[in-house]
Design a protein around this motif. Structure first.
Motif, mmCIF file in Angstrom:
data_model
loop_
_atom_site.group_PDB
_atom_site.id
_atom_site.type_symbol
_atom_site.label_atom_id
_atom_site.label_comp_id
_atom_site.label_asym_id
_atom_site.label_seq_id
_atom_site.Cartn_x
_atom_site.Cartn_y
_atom_site.Cartn_z
ATOM 1 N N ALA A 23 153.576 51.902 23.299
ATOM 2 C CA ALA A 23 153.532 50.740 24.182
ATOM 3 C C ALA A 23 152.100 50.435 24.580
ATOM 4 O O ALA A 23 151.683 49.272 24.639
ATOM 5 C CB ALA A 23 154.394 50.996 25.423
ATOM 6 N N GLN A 24 151.324 51.487 24.848
ATOM 7 C CA GLN A 24 149.924 51.329 25.231
ATOM 8 C C GLN A 24 149.131 50.718 24.084
ATOM 9 O O GLN A 24 148.284 49.854 24.289
ATOM 10 C CB GLN A 24 149.352 52.696 25.595
ATOM 11 C CG GLN A 24 148.114 52.654 26.463
ATOM 12 C CD GLN A 24 147.849 54.019 27.058
ATOM 13 O OE1 GLN A 24 148.618 54.510 27.870
ATOM 14 N NE2 GLN A 24 146.769 54.629 26.633
ATOM 15 N N SER A 25 149.399 51.168 22.860
ATOM 16 C CA SER A 25 148.723 50.620 21.681
ATOM 17 C C SER A 25 149.050 49.147 21.501
ATOM 18 O O SER A 25 148.186 48.356 21.111
ATOM 19 C CB SER A 25 149.137 51.392 20.426
ATOM 20 O OG SER A 25 148.748 52.748 20.528
ATOM 21 N N VAL A 61 135.389 48.165 19.698
ATOM 22 C CA VAL A 61 135.193 49.498 19.147
ATOM 23 C C VAL A 61 136.132 50.502 19.799
ATOM 24 O O VAL A 61 136.740 51.336 19.127
ATOM 25 C CB VAL A 61 133.724 49.939 19.306
ATOM 26 C CG1 VAL A 61 133.530 51.368 18.792
ATOM 27 C CG2 VAL A 61 132.802 48.981 18.557
ATOM 28 N N ALA A 62 136.268 50.408 21.129
ATOM 29 C CA ALA A 62 137.172 51.314 21.845
ATOM 30 C C ALA A 62 138.610 51.147 21.369
ATOM 31 O O ALA A 62 139.364 52.123 21.286
ATOM 32 C CB ALA A 62 137.091 51.059 23.345
ATOM 33 N N GLY A 63 138.970 49.919 21.029
ATOM 34 C CA GLY A 63 140.326 49.637 20.568
ATOM 35 C C GLY A 63 140.543 49.928 19.103
ATOM 36 O O GLY A 63 141.630 49.670 18.572
ATOM 37 N N GLY A 64 139.503 50.444 18.424
ATOM 38 C CA GLY A 64 139.653 50.823 17.026
ATOM 39 C C GLY A 64 139.396 49.719 16.037
ATOM 40 O O GLY A 64 139.776 49.824 14.862
ATOM 41 N N ALA A 289 139.533 46.272 30.560
ATOM 42 C CA ALA A 289 140.808 47.007 30.551
ATOM 43 C C ALA A 289 141.037 47.740 29.228
ATOM 44 O O ALA A 289 141.640 48.817 29.199
ATOM 45 C CB ALA A 289 141.964 46.041 30.812
ATOM 46 N N ILE A 290 140.535 47.179 28.145
ATOM 47 C CA ILE A 290 140.840 47.716 26.809
ATOM 48 C C ILE A 290 140.379 49.159 26.616
ATOM 49 O O ILE A 290 141.174 50.011 26.172
ATOM 50 C CB ILE A 290 140.279 46.785 25.718
ATOM 51 C CG1 ILE A 290 141.079 45.475 25.701
ATOM 52 C CG2 ILE A 290 140.333 47.455 24.344
ATOM 53 C CD1 ILE A 290 140.478 44.380 24.849
ATOM 54 N N PRO A 291 139.127 49.513 26.919
ATOM 55 C CA PRO A 291 138.731 50.919 26.710
ATOM 56 C C PRO A 291 139.588 51.900 27.497
ATOM 57 O O PRO A 291 139.948 52.972 26.983
ATOM 58 C CB PRO A 291 137.266 50.936 27.188
ATOM 59 C CG PRO A 291 136.798 49.539 27.005
ATOM 60 C CD PRO A 291 137.984 48.691 27.357
ATOM 61 N N ALA A 292 139.928 51.557 28.736
ATOM 62 C CA ALA A 292 140.742 52.460 29.555
ATOM 63 C C ALA A 292 142.109 52.668 28.938
ATOM 64 O O ALA A 292 142.607 53.798 28.846
ATOM 65 C CB ALA A 292 140.875 51.903 30.973
ATOM 66 N N LEU A 293 142.744 51.583 28.489
ATOM 67 C CA LEU A 293 144.072 51.690 27.895
ATOM 68 C C LEU A 293 144.022 52.357 26.521
ATOM 69 O O LEU A 293 145.025 52.893 26.061
ATOM 70 C CB LEU A 293 144.699 50.297 27.784
ATOM 71 C CG LEU A 293 145.141 49.708 29.133
ATOM 72 C CD1 LEU A 293 145.392 48.211 29.012
ATOM 73 C CD2 LEU A 293 146.371 50.421 29.662
ATOM 74 N N ALA A 294 142.851 52.331 25.904
ATOM 75 C CA ALA A 294 142.677 53.020 24.620
ATOM 76 C C ALA A 294 142.305 54.486 24.819
ATOM 77 O O ALA A 294 142.094 55.217 23.845
ATOM 78 C CB ALA A 294 141.603 52.314 23.788
ATOM 79 N N GLY A 295 142.212 54.911 26.076
ATOM 80 C CA GLY A 295 141.920 56.310 26.373
ATOM 81 C C GLY A 295 140.466 56.689 26.199
ATOM 82 O O GLY A 295 140.150 57.846 25.930
#
Length: 350
Positions: A23-25, A61-64, A289-295
């Motif tokens: 879900a996070q992805s 980059v954080a999101g891949g 928000a994206i880097p945090a949700l991407a861990g």
């Protein structure tokens, strides 16, 4: 029978773990798709300036995903102007350049490491004029695989306020805020002498959490203490940097966690709103928000640039790595005295 039962339990547990991750992805993927649509004709991303485009590049980059080359080229074109405007701006470009696989020592014709070093004060141990920029500078130095002057770490620790947080400008009257504190935590993680400061910062952040699992800019802010996406993301990244789980029991408020609170700010478009009271799509909130949700925590990418070490601060302020340097003046005086003695000896022989 035991093997069958063990296999069954493993499948159940795996499914329980996989569902929130999946879900996070999906949340990250939807956000990145929205961000991609915000790119402007000049390569920049919607926002208040080049700093937001740097945040967008880091988010990709954080999101891949690979950031658009045109966005990185746009940032390179801003290196001589925005990149030299403050320590924080220089640091943001370094973080984005390293994340995108570009050389920060020659980014748009600017040596960003040398530029960052020019903002360092050997007197105070601080980069730039405010705590936020100083912490960003330390993160940029970490991204390049260099070591900051010991005084720079000590300076950040010394600016911590009595409640365990940091204020944007370092003044107690300004008051601690979650955003600056989160950045300071990410900058100090891994420094042995910062252990007490990090413990105090963790306690401060824990005290700022709202019942919905999210975080405000500050519980004492004149603009209210409602949770917002930017602050919640910043604290979630600090928690990750500390080696903790933002979805773990230590950060739960009932069933709510920082990550569940952050995901709840996502609109149907894939973008994030700043606060529930402000339901419009918010570009900066989405980028952050994206880097945090991407861990991920800052820096999202680290590399090794040995040449950066001698550029990030005046040579006299850098940590000594090969023994103590000898004072130059006494050595010169001794050499001069030796020459006089030799000269007189030669005169006598003559």
């Amino acid at each position: 029978m035991r093997r069958v039962l063990a296999l069954f339990l493993t499948i159940i547990l795996s499914a329980m773990i996989w569902q929130p991750v999946a879900a996070q992805s999906a949340v990250v993927a939807a956000a990145l798709q929205w961000v991609a649509g915000q790119q402007q004709a000049d390569g920049s991303f919607a926002g208040f300036g080049p700093g937001d485009t740097a945040d967008a590049v880091v988010a990709f980059v954080a999101g891949g995903q690979q950031p658009p080359a045109s966005a990185v080229n746009y940032l390179a074109g801003q290196a001589a102007s925005y990149g030299t405007s403050s320590a924080g701006a220089t640091a943001k470009l370094i973080l984005a350049a390293v994340a995108a696989g570009r050389d920060p020592l020659n980014f748009g014709g600017v040596n960003l490491a040398r530029q960052l070093g020019s903002t360092y004060s050997a007197t105070t141990g601080q980069y730039g004029s405010d705590v936020y920029g100083h912490a960003l500078a330390l993160l940029a130095i970490k991204a390049m695989g260099a070591q900051p002057p010991a005084a720079a770490i000590d300076r950040l620790i010394s600016l911590q306020l009595r409640d365990g947080g940091w204020s944007f400008d370092g003044a107690a009257a300004t008051g601690s805020d979650t955003n600056t504190t989160a950045l300071a935590v990410m900058a100090l993680v891994g420094r042995a002498r910062a252990a007490d400061a990090l413990n105090a910062a963790r306690a401060y952040l824990r005290g700022q959490q709202n019942p919905d699992g999210g975080f405000p800019y500050s519980q004492t802010s004149a603009f209210g203490n409602a949770s917002d996406a930017n602050s919640t993301a910043a604290v979630a990244m600090a928690i990750i940097a500390l080696g903790e789980d933002p979805s773990g029991a230590a950060w739960k408020q009932g069933d709510a966690t920082p990550l569940s609170a952050l995901a709840a700010f996502q609109n149907s478009s894939g973008a994030f709103r700043y606060q529930n009271a402000m339901p419009d799509n918010n570009a900066l909130a989405t980028y952050q928000a994206i880097p945090a949700l991407a861990g991920r925590a800052l820096p999202v990418v680290t590399t090794s640039i040995p040449a950066a070490q001698s550029l990030i601060a005046p040579a006299t302020a850098l940590p000594r790595t090969a023994g103590e340097a000898q004072p130059v003046a006494p050595l010169l005086a001794l050499a001069g005295l030796l020459l006089i003695v030799v000269g007189k000896a030669l005169q006598r022989r003559a």
